[in-house]
Design a protein around this motif. Sequence first.
Motif, PDB file in Angstrom:
ATOM      1  N   ALA A 211       0.836  -1.205   0.000  1.00 41.02           N
ATOM      2  CA  ALA A 211       0.000   0.000   0.000  1.00 41.02           C
ATOM      3  C   ALA A 211       0.867   1.249   0.000  1.00 41.02           C
ATOM      4  N   TYR A 212       1.929   1.251   0.785  1.00 38.54           N
ATOM      5  CA  TYR A 212       2.842   2.394   0.816  1.00 38.54           C
ATOM      6  C   TYR A 212       3.512   2.586  -0.537  1.00 38.54           C
ATOM      7  N   ILE A 213       3.944   1.507  -1.141  1.00 39.89           N
ATOM      8  CA  ILE A 213       4.593   1.598  -2.447  1.00 39.89           C
ATOM      9  C   ILE A 213       3.648   2.209  -3.475  1.00 39.89           C
ATOM     10  N   LYS A 214       2.423   1.697  -3.546  1.00 47.46           N
ATOM     11  CA  LYS A 214       1.476   2.189  -4.544  1.00 47.46           C
ATOM     12  C   LYS A 214       1.041   3.625  -4.254  1.00 47.46           C
ATOM     13  N   ARG A 215       0.713   3.894  -3.000  1.00 47.16           N
ATOM     14  CA  ARG A 215       0.123   5.187  -2.651  1.00 47.16           C
ATOM     15  C   ARG A 215       1.148   6.305  -2.603  1.00 47.16           C
ATOM     16  N   ILE A 216       2.357   5.994  -2.070  1.00 48.50           N
ATOM     17  CA  ILE A 216       3.350   7.034  -1.864  1.00 48.50           C
ATOM     18  C   ILE A 216       4.468   6.972  -2.918  1.00 48.50           C
ATOM     19  N   LEU A 217       5.182   5.853  -2.984  1.00 54.29           N
ATOM     20  CA  LEU A 217       6.347   5.785  -3.866  1.00 54.29           C
ATOM     21  C   LEU A 217       5.966   5.892  -5.338  1.00 54.29           C
ATOM     22  N   ILE A 218       4.756   5.437  -5.682  1.00 57.18           N
ATOM     23  CA  ILE A 218       4.330   5.522  -7.075  1.00 57.18           C
ATOM     24  C   ILE A 218       3.365   6.693  -7.283  1.00 57.18           C
ATOM     25  N   ASP A 219       2.177   6.636  -6.686  1.00 59.19           N
ATOM     26  CA  ASP A 219       1.155   7.652  -6.973  1.00 59.19           C
ATOM     27  C   ASP A 219       1.581   9.054  -6.533  1.00 59.19           C
ATOM     28  N   GLN A 220       1.982   9.186  -5.274  1.00 52.61           N
ATOM     29  CA  GLN A 220       2.297  10.531  -4.774  1.00 52.61           C
ATOM     30  C   GLN A 220       3.524  11.114  -5.457  1.00 52.61           C
ATOM     31  N   TRP A 221       4.580  10.349  -5.590  1.00 52.45           N
ATOM     32  CA  TRP A 221       5.786  10.861  -6.236  1.00 52.45           C
ATOM     33  C   TRP A 221       5.525  11.195  -7.697  1.00 52.45           C
ATOM     34  N   ASN A 222       4.765  10.359  -8.376  1.00 50.26           N
ATOM     35  CA  ASN A 222       4.491  10.649  -9.785  1.00 50.26           C
ATOM     36  C   ASN A 222       3.583  11.867  -9.944  1.00 50.26           C
ATOM     37  N   GLN A 223       2.505  11.925  -9.159  1.00 44.88           N
ATOM     38  CA  GLN A 223       1.512  12.985  -9.332  1.00 44.88           C
ATOM     39  C   GLN A 223       1.976  14.324  -8.776  1.00 44.88           C
ATOM     40  N   GLU A 224       2.672  14.295  -7.645  1.00 45.48           N
ATOM     41  CA  GLU A 224       3.005  15.543  -6.955  1.00 45.48           C
ATOM     42  C   GLU A 224       4.456  15.993  -7.148  1.00 45.48           C
ATOM     43  N   PHE A 225       5.227  15.182  -7.872  1.00 46.74           N
ATOM     44  CA  PHE A 225       6.618  15.582  -8.137  1.00 46.74           C
ATOM     45  C   PHE A 225       6.943  15.453  -9.620  1.00 46.74           C
ATOM     46  N   PHE A 226       7.043  14.238 -10.127  1.00 47.01           N
ATOM     47  CA  PHE A 226       7.487  14.050 -11.505  1.00 47.01           C
ATOM     48  C   PHE A 226       6.517  14.632 -12.534  1.00 47.01           C
ATOM     49  N   ALA A 227       5.205  14.623 -12.242  1.00 49.57           N
ATOM     50  CA  ALA A 227       4.221  15.116 -13.216  1.00 49.57           C
ATOM     51  C   ALA A 227       3.980  16.616 -13.128  1.00 49.57           C
ATOM     52  N   LYS A 228       4.491  17.260 -12.075  1.00 48.75           N
ATOM     53  CA  LYS A 228       4.314  18.700 -11.936  1.00 48.75           C
ATOM     54  C   LYS A 228       5.413  19.438 -12.719  1.00 48.75           C
ATOM     55  N   PRO A 229       5.174  20.671 -13.086  1.00 52.93           N
ATOM     56  CA  PRO A 229       6.222  21.437 -13.762  1.00 52.93           C
ATOM     57  C   PRO A 229       7.480  21.521 -12.903  1.00 52.93           C
ATOM     58  N   LYS A 230       8.615  21.291 -13.521  1.00 53.50           N
ATOM     59  CA  LYS A 230       9.874  21.248 -12.780  1.00 53.50           C
ATOM     60  C   LYS A 230      10.118  22.533 -11.995  1.00 53.50           C
ATOM     61  N   ALA A 231       9.901  23.675 -12.644  1.00 55.03           N
ATOM     62  CA  ALA A 231      10.162  24.954 -11.969  1.00 55.03           C
ATOM     63  C   ALA A 231       9.312  25.103 -10.715  1.00 55.03           C
ATOM     64  N   LEU A 232       8.077  24.598 -10.780  1.00 57.96           N
ATOM     65  CA  LEU A 232       7.168  24.725  -9.643  1.00 57.96           C
ATOM     66  C   LEU A 232       7.642  23.907  -8.452  1.00 57.96           C
ATOM     67  N   VAL A 233       7.979  22.627  -8.657  1.00 53.81           N
ATOM     68  CA  VAL A 233       8.366  21.781  -7.526  1.00 53.81           C
ATOM     69  C   VAL A 233       9.721  22.201  -6.961  1.00 53.81           C
ATOM     70  N   ILE A 234      10.637  22.639  -7.839  1.00 51.39           N
ATOM     71  CA  ILE A 234      11.944  23.068  -7.348  1.00 51.39           C
ATOM     72  C   ILE A 234      11.820  24.368  -6.561  1.00 51.39           C
ATOM     73  N   GLU A 235      11.007  25.309  -7.060  1.00 56.27           N
ATOM     74  CA  GLU A 235      10.823  26.584  -6.360  1.00 56.27           C
ATOM     75  C   GLU A 235      10.181  26.366  -4.999  1.00 56.27           C
ATOM     76  N   ARG A 236       9.200  25.486  -4.962  1.00 60.52           N
ATOM     77  CA  ARG A 236       8.515  25.247  -3.688  1.00 60.52           C
ATOM     78  C   ARG A 236       9.470  24.619  -2.669  1.00 60.52           C
ATOM     79  N   TYR A 237      10.276  23.656  -3.122  1.00 63.21           N
ATOM     80  CA  TYR A 237      11.243  23.020  -2.224  1.00 63.21           C
ATOM     81  C   TYR A 237      12.269  24.048  -1.726  1.00 63.21           C
ATOM     82  N   LYS A 238      12.769  24.845  -2.641  1.00 64.47           N
ATOM     83  CA  LYS A 238      13.787  25.839  -2.271  1.00 64.47           C
ATOM     84  C   LYS A 238      13.215  26.861  -1.290  1.00 64.47           C
ATOM     85  N   ARG A 239      11.980  27.288  -1.538  1.00 61.67           N
ATOM     86  CA  ARG A 239      11.362  28.264  -0.644  1.00 61.67           C
ATOM     87  C   ARG A 239      11.220  27.703   0.757  1.00 61.67           C
TER      88      ARG A 239
END
Length: 491
Positions: free
Chosen positions: A54-82
């Motif tokens: 469940a952790y693999i599917k929900r977090i390592l796959i779904d969350q990482w793909n949807q909220e990191f890899f699928a988001k615009p690079k500039a957006l996720v990097i800016e948010r992390y840096k901020r």
Amino acid sequence: MNPLMAIDFYKADHRRQYPEGTEYVYANFTPRSSRLANLLEGFDERVVLIGVQAYIKRILIDQWNQEFFAKPKALVIERYKRRMDTSLGEGAISVEHIEALYDLGYLPLKVKSLPEGSRVNIKVPMFTVVNTKPEFFWLSNYIETSISAEIWKPCTTATIAYEYKRLLTNYAEKTGGPLDFVPLQAHDFSARGMSGMADSAASGIGHLASFIGTDSVAAIDYAEDYYGVDGVVGVSVPATEHSVMCMGTKESEIDTFKRLINELYPSGIVSIVSDTWDFWKVITEYASELKEDILNRQPNALGLAKTVFRPDSGDPVKVICGDADAKPGSPEFKGAVECLWDIFGGTTTDKGYKILNERVGLIYGDSITLQRAQAILEGLQAKGFASTNIVFGVGSYTYQHITRDTFGFAIKATWGQVNGEGRDIFKDPITDKGEKRSAAGLLRIEATENGFELFDRQTKEQENQGALNIVFEDGKLVNETSFADIKARLA
């Protein structure tokens, strides 16, 4: 949630703190101790593994793909840096390694796990995590906080649920109660006390690994979504709450009972909360007046037609089994099971213990613990009643009275590679009594007659052997398991 933020702050700069030239970090998830676990005598020091897939599917796959890899690079990097700049200081944490991960497009990690549903000996690792590309050595332990927060509770809940099942099975065998009733005898009442519905769902599958009775709808969905379900995984029944009884008014309480029993639910099981005002009046006067209505209800397609009375306050042992300090012969002295027996009678098991008429039952869901459940079962046995005359609603006093330290869960690195050279690493605090001592090096787990056994300081060839199997590698799930598989292993 951006999964980059699912960390403790100190994780953010460990990348620079590892020795220069670090290429691999290898960690494991282990229950280290049962010292704080509030269990019954006979616990065999084994913890149930559940929640990894469940952790693999929900977090390592779904969350990482949807909220990191699928988001615009500039957006996720800016948010992390901020976030790093505002909390740790401007420029304190660089972002080139985050940019490199985004450009890679997947999580370069490998997770090897024992089969879910296994009962794993204390101090034996349940699964391991290692990076698959040298430049992402920092990632293995970066996700430690997330793994720990998401998996310790399902494992803990599943272990405690297993102990409930062991207790209930033991007393059913002693008193001749039907063993096929045991999977329904502990009903999950815990959802409202959890830290949000995701927590409730993840915890709830731990209960469902041993029982099918639950009021946590989200837990059933969680099992279906992340494990697949072939058949029934959880069941419940129509039931009232105090607002229903109050709205019907105290003066018309028996009319509310009649409406529920005769009009709304003329067949099947219906559970009615019975202590809104005077439980003892309900279990004696009302039950007598309702006797014919209850006995005349028709079985449903499953052959069920039971009215279940639910006390919800007081001392559960005294309410169910009787209070020796009460007036002799009074309902309080007899207890709820004996009161119903006096009205409805029942049958006797092959062990000589009484079982209530199949048309009536009791469920108690207030302040139940393993110890109180055992006391109730002992009290019923002493009075000549089978253990299966009662269903327990298991909630806040069980599944919320736990922490990560209940079984000492921790993730620790035991091996790394620096400039091509492997290093066996471990911790062994002199100020500790041995509970926090970690294994060392690469690990191999073998299934033996005495349970799972740990072998540390292994070669790479030895680490590839044993009972740990790859379940996640480079962004993909490997070796999927079903919920039926989990229940079968645990059973």
